[in-house]
Structures are given as structure tokens and as C-alpha cells.
Design a protein around this motif. Structure first.
Motif, PDB file in Angstrom:
ATOM      1  N   ALA A   1       0.631  -1.292   0.131  1.00 29.06           N
ATOM      2  CA  ALA A   1       0.074   0.156  -0.121  1.00 29.06           C
ATOM      3  C   ALA A   1       0.830   1.339  -0.186  1.00 29.06           C
ATOM      4  O   ALA A   1       0.931   1.989   0.894  1.00 29.06           O
TER       5      ALA A   1
ATOM      6  N   ASN B   1       6.112   5.771  13.073  1.00 35.11           N
ATOM      7  CA  ASN B   1       5.220   5.594  12.108  1.00 35.11           C
ATOM      8  C   ASN B   1       4.078   4.781  13.009  1.00 35.11           C
ATOM      9  O   ASN B   1       4.365   4.563  14.081  1.00 35.11           O
ATOM     10  N   VAL B   2       3.152   4.377  12.250  1.00 35.42           N
ATOM     11  CA  VAL B   2       1.721   3.910  12.919  1.00 35.42           C
ATOM     12  C   VAL B   2       2.229   2.438  13.453  1.00 35.42           C
ATOM     13  O   VAL B   2       1.759   2.249  14.546  1.00 35.42           O
ATOM     14  N   VAL B   3       2.775   1.606  12.648  1.00 37.27           N
ATOM     15  CA  VAL B   3       3.102   0.232  13.448  1.00 37.27           C
ATOM     16  C   VAL B   3       3.925   0.339  14.505  1.00 37.27           C
ATOM     17  O   VAL B   3       3.542  -0.197  15.652  1.00 37.27           O
TER      18      VAL B   3
ATOM     19  N   TYR C   1      -5.427  -5.516   8.152  1.00 35.64           N
ATOM     20  CA  TYR C   1      -3.998  -5.220   8.019  1.00 35.64           C
ATOM     21  C   TYR C   1      -3.197  -6.253   8.915  1.00 35.64           C
ATOM     22  O   TYR C   1      -3.341  -6.044  10.012  1.00 35.64           O
TER      23      TYR C   1
ATOM     24  N   CYS D   1      -9.631  -0.911  12.597  1.00 34.19           N
ATOM     25  CA  CYS D   1      -9.181  -0.155  11.486  1.00 34.19           C
ATOM     26  C   CYS D   1      -9.993   0.560  10.558  1.00 34.19           C
ATOM     27  O   CYS D   1     -11.209  -0.052  10.133  1.00 34.19           O
TER      28      CYS D   1
ATOM     29  N   ASN E   1      -8.729  -1.393   6.067  1.00 33.62           N
ATOM     30  CA  ASN E   1      -7.802  -2.240   4.989  1.00 33.62           C
ATOM     31  C   ASN E   1      -7.786  -3.673   5.454  1.00 33.62           C
ATOM     32  O   ASN E   1      -7.561  -3.955   6.680  1.00 33.62           O
TER      33      ASN E   1
ATOM     34  N   ASP F   1      -6.707   3.020  13.935  1.00 34.25           N
ATOM     35  CA  ASP F   1      -5.877   3.144  13.199  1.00 34.25           C
ATOM     36  C   ASP F   1      -6.341   3.683  12.008  1.00 34.25           C
ATOM     37  O   ASP F   1      -7.287   3.090  11.426  1.00 34.25           O
TER      38      ASP F   1
ATOM     39  N   ILE G   1      -5.055   5.716   9.565  1.00 32.99           N
ATOM     40  CA  ILE G   1      -3.958   6.051   8.438  1.00 32.99           C
ATOM     41  C   ILE G   1      -4.794   6.316   7.164  1.00 32.99           C
ATOM     42  O   ILE G   1      -4.279   7.111   6.295  1.00 32.99           O
ATOM     43  N   HIS G   2      -5.768   5.657   6.767  1.00 30.56           N
ATOM     44  CA  HIS G   2      -6.536   5.786   5.612  1.00 30.56           C
ATOM     45  C   HIS G   2      -7.709   6.898   5.674  1.00 30.56           C
ATOM     46  O   HIS G   2      -8.316   7.096   4.646  1.00 30.56           O
TER      47      HIS G   2
ATOM     48  N   SER H   1       1.303   9.688   5.621  1.00 29.74           N
ATOM     49  CA  SER H   1       1.884   8.862   4.740  1.00 29.74           C
ATOM     50  C   SER H   1       1.161   8.034   3.584  1.00 29.74           C
ATOM     51  O   SER H   1       1.764   8.056   2.347  1.00 29.74           O
ATOM     52  N   LYS H   2       0.175   7.843   3.840  1.00 29.06           N
ATOM     53  CA  LYS H   2      -0.738   7.044   2.957  1.00 29.06           C
ATOM     54  C   LYS H   2      -1.125   8.080   1.684  1.00 29.06           C
ATOM     55  O   LYS H   2      -0.997   7.921   0.402  1.00 29.06           O
TER      56      LYS H   2
HETATM   57  C1  LIG Z   1      -4.165   0.084   8.196  1.00 28.76           C
HETATM   58  C2  LIG Z   1      -2.838   0.475   8.275  1.00 28.76           C
HETATM   59  N1  LIG Z   1      -2.104   0.934   9.414  1.00 28.76           N
HETATM   60  C3  LIG Z   1      -0.598   1.084   9.181  1.00 28.76           C
HETATM   61  C4  LIG Z   1      -0.071   1.147   7.924  1.00 28.76           C
HETATM   62  C5  LIG Z   1       1.390   1.315   8.040  1.00 28.76           C
HETATM   63  O1  LIG Z   1       1.658   2.460   8.469  1.00 28.76           O
HETATM   64  P1  LIG Z   1       2.935   3.030   8.871  1.00 28.76           P
HETATM   65  O2  LIG Z   1       4.076   2.882   7.569  1.00 28.76           O
HETATM   66  O3  LIG Z   1       2.925   4.271   9.374  1.00 28.76           O
HETATM   67  O4  LIG Z   1       3.776   2.037   9.995  1.00 28.76           O
HETATM   68  C6  LIG Z   1      -0.666   0.733   6.735  1.00 28.76           C
HETATM   69  C7  LIG Z   1      -0.122   0.323   5.472  1.00 28.76           C
HETATM   70  O5  LIG Z   1      -0.679   0.041   4.845  1.00 28.76           O
HETATM   71  C8  LIG Z   1      -2.071   0.436   6.835  1.00 28.76           C
HETATM   72  O6  LIG Z   1      -2.807   0.210   5.908  1.00 28.76           O
END
Ligand SMILES: Cc1ncc(COP(=O)(O)O)c(C=O)c1O
Length: 391
Positions: free
Chosen positions: A39, A97-99, A123, A170, A174, A202, A204-205, A236-237
Motif C-alpha cells: 500500500a 510510524n503507525v505500526v 492489515y 481499522c 484495510n 488506526d 491512517i486511511h 504517509s498514505k
Molecule cells: C491500516 C494500516 N495501518 C498502518 C499502515 C502502515 O503505517 P506505517 O507505515 O506508518 O507504519 C498501513 C499500511 O498499509 C495500513 O494500511
């Protein structure tokens, strides 16, 4: 005059140390597949971000950065404008980052052996940050109804016990592209409140939501939801800057915020990097018009994929995404297994993400990333047709 951005531009990303292109040999055993998998998008990062990064790079001294007030103010402004969410600056916390943020939350706010709910198919790093850190995954699978995912709250209620401490949501979803409605989130959130389960949302989208749908930040539903949740976000996305590493959390509850801050101090994860910080700030200050145009382009891509599949591969059913640039495709009508179908697609020259990676319920699906110029998407679709027609 409004600048018109060109999302049709094809950019050669090979040999740029990018995962999507330069890992193809490793992932698919074929370095030439059209990569409609991981992604990130193939769109150029917008000029106002590139300029901010170049300006900072031109300074030529790259010592330790700080996270300036202007970073938090840009986030505040974006959340207010795009999501009608008024966030107090002090509740925003930087994350690399998110993870990493999700893992930090798990480590700082739960104990080994605690249970954390996930809603597969989802995800897959959600599973890794829970199990990899010695916590237990509890699955609350999503239900498909009328071609869309729904929460199964009866199942959730039956699975929560006194060791269940957290739920990873999520939002938007995703791989399903589901933009959860305010009512759906309210019902889920009320159950979590009742059972003392903290919701980690989360988001992020969040910015990638199509016309007719609306993203609801979980913590903006009510004050009690805000206190019982943490929202994870990043530019980032949306702006294709995952390689610059920058994200943030909104943690309205003081106690949880303190735990997170202590963890970040203890691990020295909080210092950030200049390029991620300036890119995020520029994205959120100047990104509205670019994002509006991106969304129209993605809607065009979605229509294009729908039309192509309806004409050439009518056996495939897509779960029509309400947001994200991901399309979740049901392969169960084929006479070959989804695993075999993925192999055939790679042989025919296109690489997608196999659905089993996303856990329970994903086995018969494949995920297509439509975040690329339409001409490349067409090449990928043609390979799918070659691989799957008459199967
Ligand atoms: C739902 C979700 N969370 C987190 C991420 C990754 O985030 P990051 O790159 O900030 O760790 C993604 C990437 O595809 C995602 O789809």
C-alpha cells in the motif's frame, strides 16, 4: 488559478530502494511483475512537500531535530478542516510510524498475556505487534452483508473476558475499504466502554474517503469515547511519504498519554527526523487541493476497475471500497483456489496481495492497489484477465 496535478504521469521507481518495485524478485520470484500490491502509490509526492524537504536538505546540517509547535499546529488545522475534529495540541504525540505506535501502545498499556481484539481480515501487522510482543490475539471476524463488511458485536461480546484489554480498529478498513459509519462506531464503542476495552483506532486511511461517505474519527464521537481511545494517523498514505517515517497519535486521556510518553522516553523513539517532520507539516498545511484532485482520480480508477472486471472477468466480485486505494476482490467463483489464482496472475505478469495474509475470512480474496496511473492499472488488469479468464 488552481494548479492541475497529473496523476497519469508514469514514474520509473525501479532501483530507488523502494519496496513495491525493488522487492518484486524476493516477493513474487519475478522482478518484472506490475506491482499492484503493497500500500503505497505510484504518484509523485506533491511539489509543496518536495520543496519543503529540499529546503531542509539544502541546509546541510542534519543533527538532532525537535518536533516544533508548527508540526502540531499543522495537524490541528488539518483535522479541523478535513474531519471537523477539534483536537487539543497537547493530546497529539509524535510517532515514527503507525505500526511502531501500535507496538508502543501495546507495550506501554497492556501486560504480557493480556488479550487484544482484532477484526480480520485486517492489515496483518496488527497480529504481529500483538503476538510478537507476547500478548494474545482474540479474533472478532467481520461479517459480509450486502457486499460490505460489518462488525459482529454478538461475537465480540461473547469473546471479551476480564483479560481482554484492547481492541484494534481499522478505520477506514484495510483491506475492505469500508468507511465505518458514525452509528457503527458508536455501537462498537459503547460495547467497548461497557466492557472496559480500550479502542486503538488506526485511521491512517482517514483522508482517502470517496464521495458519499464520511470518515468519523473514533475519538470525536463523544468525550467518553475520546477518553477510552487512541487514534493513530499519518500523512504517509495520503501523500505517499511512508519512506520519510512520520506519524502521530491523538491520546485524549492524560493517563494513557503519560504511559506513552514514558515509553517513548525510555526507548528514545521520540526524536523524529527532519524530512518526515517537514513533509508532514507541508502536507497538512498545503495539501487540501492536491488531495481533492487525488480523490477524484482514485474514484475514476475505481470506476475503471469495476467496468473492466464487469466486462472481462464477470466472475470476480469486488467489495466496492468506500475509501482507501485498495480493492478487495472475491475470487471464490473461480474454479481454481485463490492461492493458485495468485500464482497464475504472477505468471501472467501482475503481483497483488493474497487475501490469506489478512487472516480469517481473507482466504478467498486478493487485494489490488489501484493507487497508480490508469495506464499501469490497465496493464495489470490485462494480466489478470490473461491469468483468470475461463478459470
Ligand atoms: C491500516 C494500516 N495501518 C498502518 C499502515 C502502515 O503505517 P506505517 O507505515 O506508518 O507504519 C498501513 C499500511 O498499509 C495500513 O494500511
Amino acid at each position: 488559478m488552481t494548479k492541475i496535478y497529473d496523476f497519469d504521469e508514469l514514474i520509473d521507481r525501479t532501483n530507488t530502494q523502494c519496496e513495491k518495485y525493488d522487492s518484486r524478485e524476493k516477493i513474487f520470484g519475478n522482478a518484472d511483475v506490475i506491482p499492484l500490491w503493497v500500500a503505497d502509490t505510484d504518484f509523485k509526492t506533491p511539489d509543496f512537500i518536495v520543496q519543503a524537504v529540499k529546503e531542509r536538505a539544502a541546509h546541510e546540517v542534519y543533527g538532532y531535530p525537535i518536533t516544533p509547535d508548527s508540526f502540531y499546529e499543522a495537524i490541528e488545522g488539518w483535522l479541523e478542516r478535513r474531519h471537523q475534529w477539534t483536537v487539543n495540541k497537547e493530546t497529539i504525540q509524535y510517532a515514527p510510524n503507525v505500526v511502531i505506535a501500535l507496538a508502543s501502545i501495546v507495550l506501554s498499556m497492556t501486560r504480557p498475556g493480556d488479550k487484544i481484539v482484532v477484526q480480520p481480515p485486517v492489515y496483518f501487522p496488527f497480529f504481529q505487534v500483538i503476538e510478537g510482543n507476547g500478548r494474545i490475539v482474540v479474533e472478532n471476524p467481520l461479517k459480509v452483508l450486502d457486499g460490505r463488511y460489518h462488525f459482529d458485536l454478538d461475537d465480540l461480546r461473547s469473546k471479551i473476558d476480564e483479560n481482554t484489554k484492547m481492541l484494534f480498529l481499522c478505520n477506514p478498513h484495510n483491506p475492505g475499504g469500508t468507511v465505518w459509519t458514525r452509528q457503527e462506531l458508536t455501537d462498537l464503542g459503547n460495547l467497548c466502554l461497557e466492557k472496559n476495552v480500550v479502542v486503538v483506532s488506526d485511521e491512517i486511511h482517514a483522508d482517502l474517503v470517496f464521495q458519499g461517505n464520511r470518515h468519523t474519527p473514533f475519538a470525536n464521537i463523544s468525550e467518553s469515547f475520546a477518553q477510552n481511545s487512541i487514534v493513530a494517523m499519518s500523512a504517509s498514505k495520503t501523500f505517499n511519504i511512508a519512506g520519510l517515517s512520520s506519524a502521530f497519535l491523538v491520546i485524549p486521556d492524560k493517563q494513557k498519554r503519560l504511559l506513552y510518553k514514558q515509553f517513548m522516553r525510555a526507548t528514545h523513539l521520540s526524536s523524529g527526523n527532519f524530512f518526515g517532520l517537514v513533509a508532514t507539516e507541508a502536507a497538512f498545511k498545503y495539501g487540501d487541493e492536491w488531495l481533492n484532485q487525488l480523490l477524484r482520480y482514485l474514484e475514476g480508477n475505481l470506476q475503471f476497475v469495476e467496468d473492466y472486471l464487469a466486462t472481462h472477468l464477470p466472475g470476480l466480485r469486488i467489495m466496492k471500497p468506500e475509501g482507501t486505494y485498495l480493492i478487495w476482490i472475491d475470487l471464490s467463483a473461480l474454479s481454481v483456489s485463490a492461492k493458485k489464482a495468485c500464482e497464475l496472475m504472477v505468471e501472467a505478469g501482475v503481483g497483488l496481495s493474497p487475501g490469506f495474509l489478512f487472516g480469517t475470512g481473507g482466504e478467498n480474496y486478493v487485494r489490488l492497489n489501484m493507487g497508480c496511473p490508469r495506464s499501469l492499472l490497465l496493464q495489470g488488469l490485462r494480466c489478470m484477465k490473461l491469468a483468470l479468464e475461463n478459470r
